[in-house]
Design an enzyme around this catalytic site. Structure first.
Site, short mmCIF file in Angstrom:
data_model
loop_
_atom_site.label_atom_id
_atom_site.label_comp_id
_atom_site.label_asym_id
_atom_site.label_seq_id
_atom_site.Cartn_x
_atom_site.Cartn_y
_atom_site.Cartn_z
N SER A 145 0.80 -1.11 -0.02
CA SER A 145 0.08 0.01 0.08
C SER A 145 0.84 1.39 -0.13
O SER A 145 2.10 1.06 0.62
CB SER A 145 -1.06 0.02 1.37
OG SER A 145 -1.55 1.36 1.46
N TYR A 168 -2.41 -1.58 9.92
CA TYR A 168 -2.09 -1.61 8.59
C TYR A 168 -0.72 -1.12 7.82
O TYR A 168 -0.06 -1.69 7.20
CB TYR A 168 -3.31 -0.76 7.72
CG TYR A 168 -3.33 -0.66 6.09
CD1 TYR A 168 -4.28 -1.81 5.65
CD2 TYR A 168 -2.65 0.32 5.63
CE1 TYR A 168 -4.12 -1.84 4.37
CE2 TYR A 168 -2.88 0.20 4.15
CZ TYR A 168 -3.61 -0.78 3.65
OH TYR A 168 -3.91 -0.76 2.22
#
Length: 256
Positions: A145, A168
């Site tokens: 990401s 995350y």
């Protein structure tokens, strides 16, 4: 280019998700045989049908697998099937995932790292073992990401209940280095691992967030999931046969 994956057999884990369904669909369109895998077989098949994928396609097989269970993943790779590439689209997490930084309990943080990063390690490890056993070209694509690369831009979450989970950021940044570790450990030009780091993917987020995000891009804003598919297909194909250890960011300039 069409049919860049002819003669390839691609394993898509997390094939029932937002990204996984599209990876499955496009890999089939590019001529690959696809093994589509997710936690629940019936849900997976329903989602593939919803995307217009014919379950009777001779190039498609579907299976269920819990990627967080070590024995199950090891046994899966011991099946008598030739795999030339894989994409890990999984996103395992617990019910507390998504809490704001000050509200995250250490136990939940650790559990989410174990579920997501631990399973990414397990899947990467087993792909590497599979290659060492078969010694045939293999390309693994991990999904990271932009928030595995840059610090969060927390201002885009103002006026929403959303945040960028700390788990995350920790997981996605670690996946990038895990990929490099594994390819250097195997040390063979025919075993490749690369990562794709998408920017935000549109999934019916609230309007204030969408507008704030768009203002930090070159104009496109949140991307459609199909906007990252071409990069994944390239990395799976022989066209990228000496591309390894790389992280390709697809974000319309959000990270600049």
């Amino acid at each position: 280019m069409k049919n860049v994956l002819v003669e390839e057999t691609i394993l898509v884990i997390g094939a029932g998700g937002l990204l996984g369904t599209q990876v499955t669909k496009h890999a089939l369109e590019q001529g690959a045989k696809v093994i589509a895998v997710d936690l629940y077989l019936n849900d997976l098949q329903a989602r593939l049908i919803n995307e217009g994928i014919d379950l009777n396609n001779s190039s498609l097989s579907c299976a269920s697998l819990n990627i967080t269970v070590e024995e199950d993943v090891i046994n899966f790779f011991e099946r008598d099937v030739e795999i030339t590439g894989a994409v890990n689209c999984t996103y395992p997490r617990n019910k507390a995932y998504g809490a704001h930084f000050f509200d995250v309990k250490t136990s939940d943080f650790n559990e989410n790292l174990s579920l997501h990063l631990g399973s990414a390690f397990l899947f990467t490890q087993q792909c590497a073992k599979y290659f060492n056993l078969n010694k045939k070209p293999f390309s693994l694509v991990n999904i990271s990401s932009i928030y595995g690369v840059i610090a969060p831009k927390f201002e885009i979450y103002d006026n929403t209940a959303m945040t960028m989970p700390v788990e995350y950021a920790a997981i996605k940044s670690a996946i990038l280095h895990l990929s490099k570790y594994a390819i250097k450990y195997v040390n063979n030009s025919h075993f490749r691992i690369n990562s794709v780091s998408p920017g935000g993917l549109f999934d019916k987020q609230p309007e204030p967030f969408l507008n704030a995000y768009k203002a930090l891009t070159n104009g496109e804003g949140m991307l459609d999931v199909n906007d990252v598919i071409g990069t994944i297909m390239f990395l799976l194909s022989p066209m990228s046969k000496f591309v390894t250890g790389q992280n390709i960011i697809v974000d319309d300039g959000f990270s600049l």
